[in-house]
Enzyme design. Structure first.
Site, PDB file in Angstrom:
ATOM      1  N   GLU A   1      13.744   5.185   3.603  1.00 55.52           N
ATOM      2  CA  GLU A   1      12.415   5.757   3.436  1.00 55.52           C
ATOM      3  C   GLU A   1      12.281   7.127   4.077  1.00 55.52           C
ATOM      4  O   GLU A   1      11.495   7.949   3.622  1.00 55.52           O
ATOM      5  CB  GLU A   1      11.377   4.799   4.044  1.00 55.52           C
ATOM      6  CG  GLU A   1       9.944   5.248   3.876  1.00 55.52           C
ATOM      7  CD  GLU A   1       8.937   4.243   4.408  1.00 55.52           C
ATOM      8  OE1 GLU A   1       7.757   4.610   4.503  1.00 55.52           O
ATOM      9  OE2 GLU A   1       9.321   3.106   4.733  1.00 55.52           O
TER      10      GLU A   1
ATOM     11  N   GLY B   1       4.739  -4.018   3.075  1.00 53.16           N
ATOM     12  CA  GLY B   1       3.789  -4.626   3.997  1.00 53.16           C
ATOM     13  C   GLY B   1       4.269  -4.502   5.428  1.00 53.16           C
ATOM     14  O   GLY B   1       4.797  -5.468   5.999  1.00 53.16           O
TER      15      GLY B   1
ATOM     16  N   SER C   1       2.571  -1.837   8.097  1.00 53.74           N
ATOM     17  CA  SER C   1       1.491  -1.464   9.014  1.00 53.74           C
ATOM     18  C   SER C   1       0.372  -2.508   9.025  1.00 53.74           C
ATOM     19  O   SER C   1       0.080  -3.151   8.025  1.00 53.74           O
ATOM     20  CB  SER C   1       0.907  -0.114   8.613  1.00 53.74           C
ATOM     21  OG  SER C   1       1.881   0.899   8.691  1.00 53.74           O
TER      22      SER C   1
END
Length: 385
Positions: A250, A132, A134
């Site tokens: 990421e 969670g 953007s």
């Protein structure tokens, strides 16, 4: 230290490389029925059944401590697994986020109770997480998030909205970057991370259909969602530090290099046939491989830095920017090659795979940070701004 010293050449340890043959043999059977245009979704594809099978073999949470249900092995073990999953197009999206960053984040910043509760579920392939970060109107400017978790006598009350949340409709939990104090004008101050049980009252998840017809992106709404005090991950107000460390996981992995690899392999199979072989196609194959090889070496070097406890934020941004540029070049170049040919019967499966990857490829340079944001980070890291 020079810039070159930051990414020294690194070899994957032999004991980790030895795992490849076992993984390939397992996947060859497990996804034998999946056509290439489905496998091209790879880490965006979803199969909770496959995730449970991988978990049963100890291939989810392989780097996490054994006391929490993990494998206790090197991060290079996971790197090998990830490369093999991507290379064959295994639909691993269900557990991808939980394994890649949510469980490691909880391990690093979470309480002992959080570690004992969440990490074993991840390792068993039973708990899936989404990210969670953007929000509408924020783009890649995470410091401007407005979703707020307001402290109360029961913990926190959560209100706001997240968007582009991958597979939220299939997940049990979200780790959300929220504001616990101040306002969006305060930028990095007052940001925290919370774990949200997506089954709680007041949570609404709506899938978004993209150009290719997939529905993996979602928008998530929070309307007076009551969170318990133990929803907070790490220290209140330290969310920015935590989320930037999380983004290194990421941005630097093989998934930033291999999103088009199933298509490339399908095309190579065609180019190896007498009908498909041309001089221009062979030159294109060489061009892709000569770009992919150093990028892969950079990615492995960053993995080594992560193993040593460093936080290679700028280096990860560099790999992500260059890697996604290559990922987007591959379908465009293959399209040029195939449609420049005259009176040739190109395999239908190759064309279907090309269609999907072409439609999906614009997102490659958006997910995990847009190109402009990454280039700004790289420029600052080099002292250019």
């Amino acid at each position: 230290m020079s810039t070159l010293d930051s990414l020294a050449l690194t070899r994957i340890p032999p004991e980790d490389e030895a795992l490849r043959a076992e993984v390939r043999a397992f996947l060859a059977e497990a996804i034998a029925e999946l056509p290439a245009h489905i496998r091209a979704r790879s880490w965006g594809g979803y199969s909770s059944e496959l995730s449970r099978k991988l978990a049963a073999r100890g291939w989810i949470g392989v780097t996490l401590p054994k006391e929490y249900g993990g494998g206790g092995r090197s991060a290079f073990t996971r790197y090998v697994l990830v490369e093999e999953f991507l290379a064959c197009g295994a639909p691993v999206g269900s557990h991808w986020i939980a394994d890649r960053q949510s469980a490691p984040l909880i391990l690093k910043y979470g309480t002992e109770a959080q570690k004992q509760f969440y990490i074993p579920q991840v390792c068993r392939g039973e708990a899936f997480f989404c990210i969670g970060m953007s929000e509408p109107g924020s783009g890649s400017d995470l410091a401007s998030v407005r979703t707020r978790a307001t402290p109360n006598d029961q913990g926190f009350v959560l209100n706001g909205q997240k968007i582009w949340t991958t597979n939220a409709h299939h997940c049990q939990y979200m780790i959300a970057l929220v504001r616990t104090s101040g306002s969006s004008e305060d930028r990095h101050k007052g940001l925290s991370q919370v774990i949200v049980d997506l089954s709680l009252p007041g949570v609404t998840v709506r899938p978004i259909e993209d150009l290719s017809g997939d529905r993996h992106f979602c928008e998530v709404f929070f309307d007076n969602v009551q969170l318990a005090p133990d929803a907070l991950v790490g220290a209140e107000g330290q969310g920015w530090e935590q989320v930037t460390a999380e983004l290194a996981f990421e941005r630097s992995g093989p998934e930033r290099l291999f999103s088009s690899i199933v298509l490339f392999d399908q095309w190579l199979q065609y180019v190896r046939t007498p009908q498909g072989r041309t001089e221009s196609a062979q030159r294109l194959a060489g061009k892709v491989l000569t770009q992919l090889s150093p990028l892969r070496a950079m990615s492995v070097a960053i993995q080594d830095k992560l193993v040593r406890g460093e936080s290679p934020i700028v280096e990860a941004a560099l790999v992500k920017e260059l890697g996604t540029t290559l990922e987007q070049m591959i379908p465009a170049a293959i399209s040029d090659d195939l449609f420049a040919r005259e009176a040739e019967d190109v395999p239908v499966e190759l064309l279907m795979t090309l269609k999907y990857v072409t439609e999906a490829s614009p997102s490659f340079s958006l997910r995990g940070g847009t190109r402009d944001i990454l280039r700004g980070m790289i420029a600052r890291g080099l002292g250019l701004r």
